[in-house]
Motif scaffolding. Structure first.
Motif, PDB file in Angstrom:
ATOM      1  N   THR A 431       0.876  -1.185   0.000  1.00 44.31           N
ATOM      2  CA  THR A 431       0.000   0.000   0.000  1.00 44.31           C
ATOM      3  C   THR A 431       0.903   1.223   0.000  1.00 44.31           C
ATOM      4  OG1 THR A 431      -0.034   0.088   2.398  1.00 44.31           O
ATOM      5  CG2 THR A 431      -1.790  -1.193   1.338  1.00 44.31           C
ATOM      6  N   ILE A 432       0.298   2.399  -0.074  1.00 40.94           N
ATOM      7  CA  ILE A 432       1.106   3.611  -0.262  1.00 40.94           C
ATOM      8  C   ILE A 432       1.538   4.208   1.069  1.00 40.94           C
ATOM      9  CG2 ILE A 432       1.161   5.850  -1.464  1.00 40.94           C
ATOM     10  CD1 ILE A 432       1.008   3.334  -3.273  1.00 40.94           C
ATOM     11  N   GLY A 433       0.971   3.752   2.162  1.00 42.36           N
ATOM     12  CA  GLY A 433       1.473   4.197   3.464  1.00 42.36           C
ATOM     13  C   GLY A 433       0.406   4.453   4.490  1.00 42.36           C
ATOM     14  N   SER A 434      -0.502   5.397   4.194  1.00 41.60           N
ATOM     15  CA  SER A 434      -1.465   5.735   5.243  1.00 41.60           C
ATOM     16  C   SER A 434      -2.647   4.767   5.241  1.00 41.60           C
ATOM     17  CB  SER A 434      -1.966   7.168   5.075  1.00 41.60           C
ATOM     18  OG  SER A 434      -2.582   7.334   3.830  1.00 41.60           O
ATOM     19  N   PHE A 435      -3.167   4.523   6.437  1.00 41.07           N
ATOM     20  CA  PHE A 435      -4.404   3.765   6.627  1.00 41.07           C
ATOM     21  C   PHE A 435      -5.456   4.741   7.162  1.00 41.07           C
ATOM     22  CE2 PHE A 435      -4.406  -0.830   5.798  1.00 41.07           C
ATOM     23  CZ  PHE A 435      -3.200  -0.879   5.106  1.00 41.07           C
ATOM     24  N   GLY A 484       1.161   2.650   8.822  1.00 44.51           N
ATOM     25  CA  GLY A 484      -0.179   3.226   8.741  1.00 44.51           C
ATOM     26  C   GLY A 484      -0.262   4.744   8.916  1.00 44.51           C
ATOM     27  N   GLU A 485       0.858   5.368   9.347  1.00 41.67           N
ATOM     28  CA  GLU A 485       0.926   6.849   9.441  1.00 41.67           C
ATOM     29  C   GLU A 485      -0.109   7.459  10.399  1.00 41.67           C
ATOM     30  OE1 GLU A 485       1.324   8.849   5.610  1.00 41.67           O
ATOM     31  OE2 GLU A 485       2.307   7.106   4.737  1.00 41.67           O
ATOM     32  N   PHE A 486      -0.456   6.737  11.460  1.00 36.97           N
ATOM     33  CA  PHE A 486      -1.481   7.263  12.387  1.00 36.97           C
ATOM     34  C   PHE A 486      -1.009   8.494  13.154  1.00 36.97           C
ATOM     35  CE2 PHE A 486      -2.282   2.716  11.877  1.00 36.97           C
ATOM     36  CZ  PHE A 486      -3.508   2.806  11.250  1.00 36.97           C
ATOM     37  N   ASP A 490      -0.672  15.215   8.363  1.00 37.30           N
ATOM     38  CA  ASP A 490      -0.548  15.334   6.915  1.00 37.30           C
ATOM     39  C   ASP A 490       0.890  14.996   6.568  1.00 37.30           C
ATOM     40  OD1 ASP A 490      -1.313  16.563   4.191  1.00 37.30           O
ATOM     41  OD2 ASP A 490       0.487  17.664   4.734  1.00 37.30           O
ATOM     42  N   MET A 491       1.099  14.480   5.372  1.00 39.62           N
ATOM     43  CA  MET A 491       2.430  14.003   5.004  1.00 39.62           C
ATOM     44  C   MET A 491       3.470  15.114   4.873  1.00 39.62           C
ATOM     45  SD  MET A 491       1.577  13.004   1.078  1.00 39.62           S
ATOM     46  CE  MET A 491       3.240  12.801   0.507  1.00 39.62           C
ATOM     47  N   VAL A 492       3.055  16.357   4.793  1.00 37.71           N
ATOM     48  CA  VAL A 492       4.016  17.459   4.745  1.00 37.71           C
ATOM     49  C   VAL A 492       4.013  18.227   6.064  1.00 37.71           C
ATOM     50  CG1 VAL A 492       4.474  19.704   3.663  1.00 37.71           C
ATOM     51  CG2 VAL A 492       4.122  17.683   2.259  1.00 37.71           C
ATOM     52  N   VAL A 599      10.123   7.207  -0.226  1.00 36.01           N
ATOM     53  CA  VAL A 599      10.249   8.666  -0.103  1.00 36.01           C
ATOM     54  C   VAL A 599       9.248   9.266  -1.091  1.00 36.01           C
ATOM     55  CG1 VAL A 599      11.830  10.628  -0.191  1.00 36.01           C
ATOM     56  CG2 VAL A 599      12.704   8.352   0.414  1.00 36.01           C
ATOM     57  N   ASP A 600       8.121   9.698  -0.553  1.00 38.73           N
ATOM     58  CA  ASP A 600       7.041  10.175  -1.423  1.00 38.73           C
ATOM     59  C   ASP A 600       7.399  11.476  -2.116  1.00 38.73           C
ATOM     60  OD1 ASP A 600       5.219   8.140  -0.758  1.00 38.73           O
ATOM     61  OD2 ASP A 600       4.643   9.177   1.085  1.00 38.73           O
ATOM     62  N   GLU A 601       7.225  11.492  -3.422  1.00 40.64           N
ATOM     63  CA  GLU A 601       7.346  12.761  -4.149  1.00 40.64           C
ATOM     64  C   GLU A 601       6.055  13.029  -4.903  1.00 40.64           C
ATOM     65  OE1 GLU A 601       9.040  15.155  -3.616  1.00 40.64           O
ATOM     66  OE2 GLU A 601      11.186  14.761  -3.421  1.00 40.64           O
ATOM     67  N   THR A 642       9.478   5.325  -4.372  1.00 38.72           N
ATOM     68  CA  THR A 642       8.908   6.662  -4.333  1.00 38.72           C
ATOM     69  C   THR A 642       7.465   6.541  -4.810  1.00 38.72           C
ATOM     70  OG1 THR A 642       9.176   8.988  -4.898  1.00 38.72           O
ATOM     71  CG2 THR A 642       9.703   7.416  -6.637  1.00 38.72           C
ATOM     72  N   HIS A 643       6.705   7.589  -4.588  1.00 31.96           N
ATOM     73  CA  HIS A 643       5.286   7.539  -4.959  1.00 31.96           C
ATOM     74  C   HIS A 643       4.856   8.904  -5.473  1.00 31.96           C
ATOM     75  CE1 HIS A 643       0.948   7.332  -4.633  1.00 31.96           C
ATOM     76  NE2 HIS A 643       1.000   8.386  -3.854  1.00 31.96           N
ATOM     77  N   MET A 644       4.051   8.896  -6.511  1.00 32.80           N
ATOM     78  CA  MET A 644       3.534  10.159  -7.050  1.00 32.80           C
ATOM     79  C   MET A 644       2.048  10.007  -7.319  1.00 32.80           C
ATOM     80  SD  MET A 644       6.589  10.803  -9.679  1.00 32.80           S
ATOM     81  CE  MET A 644       6.282  12.464 -10.109  1.00 32.80           C
ATOM     82  N   CYS A 645       1.269  11.052  -6.957  1.00 39.54           N
ATOM     83  CA  CYS A 645      -0.161  10.947  -7.252  1.00 39.54           C
ATOM     84  C   CYS A 645      -0.626  12.145  -8.064  1.00 39.54           C
ATOM     85  CB  CYS A 645      -0.974  10.804  -5.975  1.00 39.54           C
ATOM     86  SG  CYS A 645      -0.519  11.889  -4.653  1.00 39.54           S
ATOM     87  N   TYR A 646      -1.700  11.961  -8.789  1.00 35.77           N
ATOM     88  CA  TYR A 646      -2.282  13.020  -9.620  1.00 35.77           C
ATOM     89  C   TYR A 646      -1.292  13.702 -10.507  1.00 35.77           C
ATOM     90  CZ  TYR A 646      -6.411  12.314  -7.102  1.00 35.77           C
ATOM     91  OH  TYR A 646      -7.507  11.731  -6.580  1.00 35.77           O
ATOM     92  N   CYS A 728      -3.051   5.543  -4.112  1.00 39.89           N
ATOM     93  CA  CYS A 728      -2.475   6.524  -3.192  1.00 39.89           C
ATOM     94  C   CYS A 728      -2.786   6.032  -1.772  1.00 39.89           C
ATOM     95  CB  CYS A 728      -3.121   7.886  -3.496  1.00 39.89           C
ATOM     96  SG  CYS A 728      -2.468   9.269  -2.564  1.00 39.89           S
ATOM     97  N   GLY A 729      -2.442   6.838  -0.777  1.00 39.27           N
ATOM     98  CA  GLY A 729      -2.665   6.446   0.616  1.00 39.27           C
ATOM     99  C   GLY A 729      -4.154   6.305   0.933  1.00 39.27           C
ATOM    100  N   LEU A 730      -4.434   5.576   2.029  1.00 32.37           N
ATOM    101  CA  LEU A 730      -5.832   5.232   2.352  1.00 32.37           C
ATOM    102  C   LEU A 730      -6.403   6.107   3.464  1.00 32.37           C
ATOM    103  CD1 LEU A 730      -5.057   1.422   2.237  1.00 32.37           C
ATOM    104  CD2 LEU A 730      -6.359   2.704   0.532  1.00 32.37           C
TER     105      LEU A 730
HETATM  106  N1  LIG Z   1       2.451   8.019   2.102  1.00 34.68           N
HETATM  107  C1  LIG Z   1       1.388   8.934   1.799  1.00 34.68           C
HETATM  108  C2  LIG Z   1       1.440   9.341   0.375  1.00 34.68           C
HETATM  109  C3  LIG Z   1       0.274  10.093  -0.104  1.00 34.68           C
HETATM  110  S1  LIG Z   1       0.570  10.906  -1.567  1.00 34.68           S
HETATM  111  C4  LIG Z   1       0.060   8.303   2.117  1.00 34.68           C
HETATM  112  O1  LIG Z   1      -0.030   7.092   2.032  1.00 34.68           O
HETATM  113  O2  LIG Z   1      -0.888   8.999   2.439  1.00 34.68           O
END
Ligand SMILES: N[C@@H](CCS)C(=O)O
Ligand SMILES: CN1c2c(nc(N)[nH]c2=O)NC[C@@H]1CNc1ccc(C(=O)N[C@@H](CCC(=O)N[C@@H](CCC(=O)N[C@@H](CCC(=O)O)C(=O)O)C(=O)O)C(=O)O)cc1
Ligand SMILES: [Zn+2]
Length: 760
Positions: A431-435, A484-486, A490-492, A599-601, A642-646, A728-730
């Motif tokens: 998965t992309i990271g967040s739950f 899960g990024e709990f 926000d990622m930034v 490393v999300d970009e 790395t990950h890119m969205c939109y 993308c993240g969940l």
């Molecule tokens: N690691 C982040 C990337 C979102 S673009 C997430 O999963 O929410």
């Protein structure tokens, strides 16, 4: 001199619209209650603008989701499958924006893309051969009348025909040129509607003219407007451009029968030259975008007044304007209770920008403005910026050498080493990271921030969530797990809060899409890291499982692009400062045994210049090295994702490959996997995980849908290079739909693995 703004934020100064709309989605309130909130927001904003003496106050800049979608709906550009649901007008609109799954049917949302070089996203309207383009909507007229009832004359805003035609997705046999006639009639009817209401000015937003334009584009622009403006009657028309200069069509714009031309002098620096080199017609108004609509620093009155004065001396009729809609800045500083005065006096959010417009309007009328207290107070800001210079950081960036940009060994060799070390299945799932950031996760953070719970309680809760998250991923059968990024709001913002040199806010929300908002932190000074930021959470997750756990960081370009950047040093310098801080975190994660680090970009493409000729020299030449610097220090066996969205990155694929990551996951499902062809054509070397389903919609994809996506991918991507993951993240999803979607993902992969046993 008069003043104007292009548009105002609309989620409400305390996100009232967001909360009400989400309640409406959950069927907790009626449409009437939602409309009431919307009306209150519009009315209080018009009144605020009126109090600040704004002469051209926009209306129809309000939207329940997105202005381009509003424009499409206004002109009947609604695909049959949404009409056929038989929902109410508002619910059909939301079905276009979010998809719909229920008793009336099952449709996906329209694709969503980044709006030019911003973190705002628009919906891509779809047009087919059955679409009859015509004016059907009433929203702009009703909102104009709503303001009028308050005694406020507004300037209705709509996305102009050129930008609309450029942004549509044509799915039938007809192309843009086939719709020109109908579009002209539809916009003429729009103007006629305002003629009958006695409206003074109408604003057509045409940001698409700041791109490189071909001769055909210019002809299209001329054709559209010579026809539409022939029917404008008594209504005056402003063509409003933003996000860049209009050097490809300046003379053509002047030659058309517009009454006002809106130019951006912040991002479109070349507009100054255009104005210097050419005369500006005496019978038109110049809407001069000198107040930055996208950043939060106070305007420098001296520079602005000098420009205005010089144009006025040339006999140009100038209206002082914002450079873009204020949609891209937060509402007001008045909600920031914790922001120190030393910093806060340097900032202007939307409300404070209205005050700047008011000040400047008064100052330019006074001959002795240099002695005016408002002017003097403003000038003092530019003399001193405390705490912004850190000699250690400067010393470190000045010592950067070429070898810091290159990871050894080269990709091919690393790929072999990593496959051996990982020893995982083909088509690895991740998965992309967040739950899901459920109410309880947000409440835990909010209680901690408010001091209602202590750090130990706060952290214990997060550890429990991580435990559950790891257990869930194991139960689902995913291969590479995440924590899960709990702990992240926000990622930034999360990294901004931990890095020295940042200033952050409490309520400075900016709409990103629909009801979703972000709170970009502010880069005040030189950036550095004083302690590890993610190691504690990642290593805890790793301790709970035998499976690999992916460390999760945000990359320097994204941190920069989703912050409000400082303007006293270059973006490159800020990016390198952040890159060094993230590099340290990568090395710390590796030192603590984390073998896969993402490393999300997500925002890499965001500040890519709109004109192709500037892509490398002004941006990619430092943005890609900034990313490379983050991971060049790790061992060959450490896998960097790395990950890119939109991101529409079809056209910058070589640059993406040059980031030299080992794996990239990206958004693909809403754009019909179009990117796959480009990857193949460019011999993309990085392993890839194009998202197999859209996470921005609550829809649960079926196993069959995911398998279809996977087979499409396998047509273009060698099986040994393909990863399987959501778009993308969940974090924005609910727990139930997340579980449903991921279990379908894993099931689909199992079936595809089985069906392809022979070919592996
Ligand atoms: N690691 C982040 C990337 C979102 S673009 C997430 O999963 O929410
Ligand atoms: C991945 N994307 C991102 C983008 N930009 C970013 N900066 N971050 C991203 O992740 N751009 C592109 C894409 C898509 N865009 C988005 C943007 C925003 C969201 C999102 O989910 N936003 C949330 C807010 C997230 C957040 O910061 N939450 C805070 C505050 C939560 C909150 O509102 N708290 C309440 C109190 C709650 C309580 O007590 O129960 C309050 O402060 O009043 C947090 O969690 O701490 C949103 O809801 O809009 C997703 C994708
Ligand atoms: Zn993403």
């Amino acid at each position: 001199m008069k003043t104007s703004i292009i548009g105002y934020p609309r989620v409400g100064s305390l996100r009232e619209l967001k909360f009400q709309t989400e309640k409406y989605f959950r069927q907790e309130i009626t449409e009437e209650a939602l409309q009431k909130t919307a009306r209150q927001i519009r009315q209080s904003q018009w009144q605020l603008q009126a109090v600040n003496g704004i002469d051209f106050i926009p209306s129809n800049d309000f939207s329940f989701y997105d202005l381009l979608l509003d424009t499409a709906v206004l002109f009947n550009i609604i695909p049959e499958r949404y009409r056929n649901l038989g929902l109410s007008e508002l619910d059909t609109y939301f079905a276009l924006a979010r998809g719909y799954q229920g008793d009336k049917g099952d449709v996906k949302a329209l694709p969503m893309k980044k709006w030019f070089n911003t973190n705002y996203h628009y919906l891509v309207p779809e047009i087919d051969d059955q679409t009859e383009v015509k004016l059907i909507g009433k929203k702009p007229f009703l909102e104009y009348e709503e303001a009028k009832e308050l005694g406020i004359e507004t300037q209705p805003v709509v996305i102009g025909p050129f930008t609309l035609l450029k942004k549509l997705r044509y799915v039938g046999s007809q192309k843009a040129e086939d719709y020109v006639q109908a579009i002209c009639v539809a916009y003429q009817d729009f103007l006629k509607g305002f003629q009958s209401l006695g409206t003074g000015w109408v604003q057509f937003d045409e940001p698409n003219v700041v791109y490189d334009l071909s001769q055909e584009d210019i002809h299209l622009l001329q054709k559209l407007y010579s026809e539409i403006l022939a029917q404008k009657g008594e209504v005056k028309v402003l063509v409003q451009t933003y996000f860049g200069d209009v050097k490809d069509c300046y003379e053509e714009l002047l030659a058309l029968d517009f009454d006002g031309i809106g130019l951006d002098f912040v991002e479109g620096r070349q507009n100054f030259d255009l104005l210097d080199k050419h005369s500006f017609p005496k019978d038109k108004l110049l809407f001069s975008g000198l107040i930055n609509g996208k950043n939060i620093w106070r305007n420098n009155y001296q520079l602005t007044l000098e420009k205005l004065q010089a144009w006025q001396d040339r006999g140009i009729k100038v209206v002082l304007n914002t450079s873009s809609s204020l949609l891209h800045v937060p509402y007001s500083l008045k909600h920031e209770e914790k922001l120190k005065t030393t910093y806060r006096k340097h900032f202007a959010f939307a409300e404070e920008k209205l005050e700047e417009l008011r000040d400047l309007k008064a100052l330019i009328q006074s001959e002795k403005y240099v002695k005016d207290a408002r002017y003097l107070k403003n000038q003092a800001l530019f003399e001193n910026r405390p705490d912004s210079y850190n000699p250690q950081v400067r010393q470190r960036t000045s010592a950067i050498t070429e070898d810091l940009f290159t990871r050894q060994p080269a990709f091919g060799e690393r790929e072999k080493i990593q496959k051996e070390a990982f020893n995982g299945p083909i088509l690895p799932t991740t998965t992309i990271g967040s739950f899901p950031q459920t109410q309880e996760v947000k409440k835990n953070r909010s209680d901690f921030k408010k001091g209602k719970i202590d750090q130990a309680t706060y952290e214990a809760f997060n550890r429990q969530k991580i435990k559950e998250c790891i257990a869930l991923q194991e139960e689902l059968g995913l291969d590479v797990l995440v924590h899960g990024e709990f702990e992240r709001n926000d990622m930034v913002e999360y990294f901004g809060e931990q890095l020295d040199g940042y200033v952050f806010t409490e309520k400075a929300w900016v709409q990103s899409y629909g009801t979703r908002c972000v709170k970009p932190p502010i880069i005040w000074g030189d950036i550095s890291r004083s302690q590890t930021m993610t190691v504690k959470w990642t290593t805890y997750a790793a301790s709970l499982t035998e499976q690999p756990v992916k460390g999760m960081l945000t990359g320097p370009v994204t941190i920069l692009n989703w912050s409000f950047p400082r303007e006293d040093i270059s973006l490159k310098e800020s990016a390198y400062q952040i890159a060094l801080a993230i590099r340290d975190e990568v090395l710390d994660l590796e030192a603590h045994g984390i073998k896969i680090i993402q490393v999300d970009e997500a925002a890499l493409r965001e500040k890519l210049p709109l004109r192709k000729s500037d892509w490398y020299s002004e941006y990619l030449d430092w943005a890609i090295p900034a990313f490379r610097m983050v991971h060049s220090g790790v061992q060959a066996s450490t896998q960097i994702h790395t990950h890119m969205c939109y991101s529409e990155f079809t056209d910058i694929i070589p640059a993406i490959d040059a980031m030299d990551a080992d794996v990239i996951t990206f958004e693909a499902s809403r754009s019909n996997l179009l990117i796959l062809d480009a990857l193949k054509a460019n011999h993309f070397q990085t392993e890839v995980g194009p998202g197999v389903y859209d996470i921005h919609s609550p829809r649960v994809p079926s196993v069959e849908e995911i398998k279809t996506a996977l087979y499409k991918m396998l047509d273009k991507i060698p099986i040994e290079k393909l990863w399987v993951n959501p778009d993308c993240g969940l974090k924005t999803r609910g727990e139930k739909e997340t579980k449903g979607s991921l279990s379908h993902l894993v099931q689909a992969v199992k079936e595809v693995r089985n069906e392809n046993k022979g070919s592996i």
